[in-house]
Design an enzyme around this catalytic site. Structure first.
Site, PDB file in Angstrom:
ATOM      1  CE  LYS A  39      -0.384   0.046   5.058  1.00 18.85           C
ATOM      2  NZ  LYS A  39      -1.287   0.035   6.219  1.00 18.85           N
ATOM      3  NE  ARG A 137      -6.781   0.229  11.771  1.00 22.14           N
ATOM      4  CZ  ARG A 137      -5.543   0.076  11.321  1.00 22.14           C
ATOM      5  NH1 ARG A 137      -4.711   1.113  11.354  1.00 22.14           N
ATOM      6  NH2 ARG A 137      -5.117  -1.078  10.867  1.00 22.14           N
ATOM      7  CG  HIS A 166      -3.755  -4.496  12.605  1.00 23.49           C
ATOM      8  ND1 HIS A 166      -2.924  -4.867  11.575  1.00 23.49           N
ATOM      9  CD2 HIS A 166      -3.167  -3.406  13.173  1.00 23.49           C
ATOM     10  CE1 HIS A 166      -1.893  -4.035  11.511  1.00 23.49           C
ATOM     11  NE2 HIS A 166      -2.023  -3.149  12.472  1.00 23.49           N
ATOM     12  NE  ARG A 220      -2.423  -7.944   8.269  1.00 24.07           N
ATOM     13  CZ  ARG A 220      -3.058  -8.359   9.360  1.00 24.07           C
ATOM     14  NH1 ARG A 220      -3.776  -9.467   9.350  1.00 24.07           N
ATOM     15  NH2 ARG A 220      -2.969  -7.665  10.485  1.00 24.07           N
ATOM     16  CE1 TYR A 263      10.648  31.465   3.823  1.00 27.16           C
ATOM     17  CE2 TYR A 263      11.289  29.188   3.415  1.00 27.16           C
ATOM     18  CZ  TYR A 263      10.782  30.395   2.949  1.00 27.16           C
ATOM     19  OH  TYR A 263      10.420  30.524   1.626  1.00 27.16           O
ATOM     20  CB  CYS A 310      13.005  25.432   2.009  1.00 27.41           C
ATOM     21  SG  CYS A 310      14.053  26.602   2.918  1.00 27.41           S
ATOM     22  CG  ASP A 312      10.663  23.417  -3.732  1.00 23.90           C
ATOM     23  OD1 ASP A 312       9.947  22.427  -3.929  1.00 23.90           O
ATOM     24  OD2 ASP A 312      10.222  24.584  -3.696  1.00 23.90           O
TER      25      ASP A 312
END
Length: 371
Positions: A39, A137, A166, A220, A263, A310, A312
């Site tokens: 997943k 869940r 689970h 799993r 920053y 940042c 990028d």
């Protein structure tokens, strides 16, 4: 090797994926099968290449979170069992049946739609019943699960492929709670012994390593597939990390003491410094929480991340190594020289879990696959 599309990329060793699955197969009983959980774009490694490598390594099934992930596997020509591990809506039943995907059932909401879709196509919808033994869940209580199991088994348009739970606990001090969940699941399974069910499964990666009684006839494995130790370590397994994150230096500048960086000025230089810019940032999944709290490898030496990361770009202090130039390789995850940086390292530095580190690696990072 040819240059990637941008000077920041992921390298994924598919032979490591296959080897890790083979290692797990040899760890469990010969009657226990292995599901590779792929997943979230195979935890950031790449859905289709990883799925094929896992099957080559001996996986008997693949686990996904979303219907669209399962459909993508089928469109890639993968015919192995694919289990959708989270609930779907009734309107998705037709696509599940068309693509022969197995659906995890946490209640009876989708069952009528699945049965109708299967009847129209003169086939059976594959289902896995989820029992909630303490996770709180997806699933039903053991008592409610018994009743629904009877309904599934009696419906000619449903194939009862699996029953699952689970475990919510992974730390060493919580193993008694984990065993309690497994005991509850085992008691539920024993009451359904008269119903043919292909797979009974409860173990994730941590349980696969540390709690053999959780194995049943299918495990799993997510993190283990990728060579990343689960929360409590490898447990004697020899894992091969499959992923490296690399980039090339884009710029090097000299600064005087007192200069603040990035920053918010969260880093103030206290000495004459050389700072390298790496063209990769939190939009690529290199978490902002690593700001001033991580290091990378350049010329085989650890170099500190300085200033706020940042979107990028990331700044690296290269003052203490021989002068570097634009274009030189930077390793953010992986090995260089005698040093390595692991996914576990990044998780510790960012105060998160390994799953988060790798699953958030951005789609705009080119993936380069090697065997």
């Amino acid at each position: 090797m040819p240059q990637p599309d941008r000077p920041a990329w992921l390298e994924v060793d598919l032979s490591a994926i296959a080897t890790n699955i083979s290692t797990v197969c040899h760890r469990v009983s010969p009657t226990t099968r292995v599901m590779a959980v792929v997943k979230a774009n195979a935890y950031g490694h790449g859905l289709i290449p990883v799925a094929k490598a896992a099957l080559k390594g001996g996986a008997s099934a693949l686990g996904v979170a979303l219907l669209q992930e399962g459909v993508a596997l089928r469109k890639a020509g993968i015919r192995a069992p694919v289990v959708v591990l989270t609930p779907v809506l009734p309107e998705q039943a037709e696509s599940l049946v068309v693509h022969t995907l197995s659906q995890t059932i946490g209640g009876d909401d989708a069952i009528p739609a699945l049965a109708r879709a299967a009847k129209r196509r003169e086939t059976q919808a594959r289902v896995h019943l989820k029992v909630d033994t303490g996770m709180g869940r997806v699933g039903l209580s053991p008592d409610d699960a018994l009743g629904l199991a009877q309904k599934i088994a009696a419906n000619p348009h449903l194939f009862f492929e699996g029953i699952a739970t689970h475990v919510a606990w992974e730390r060493a001090e919580d193993m008694d709670k984990a065993r309690c969940q497994i005991d509850t699941f085992a008691a539920c399974v024993s009451k359904l012994a008269h119903i043919p069910i292909r797979w009974h499964h409860a173990a994730n990666s941590a349980m696969t390593v540390h709690l053999p009684e959780s194995h049943f006839d299918l495990v799993r494995v997510g993190l283990l597939t990728y060579g990343v130790p689960p929360t409590r370590g490898e447990g004697g397994l020899s894992l091969s990390p499959a992923l490296s994150l690399k980039a090339r230096i884009a710029q090097v500048r000299n600064f005087a003491p007192g200069q603040t960086l990035s920053y918010g000025g969260t880093c103030t230089l206290t000495r004459p410094s050389r700072i390298a810019l790496v063209p990769l940032g939190y939009a690529d999944g290199y978490s902002r929480r690593l700001s001033n709290n991580a290091h990378v490898l350049i010329r085989g030496k650890p170099c500190a991340v300085v200033g706020a990361i940042c979107m990028d770009m990331t700044l690296i202090d290269v003052t203490d190594i021989p002068p570097v130039c634009p274009g030189e390789e930077v390793v953010l995850i992986g090995r260089q020289g005698d040093h390595k940086i692991t996914v576990t390292d990044l998780a510790q530095w960012a105060n998160c879990i390994s799953h988060e580190v790798i699953s958030q690696l951005g789609a705009r990072l080119p993936r380069r696959y090697v065997w």
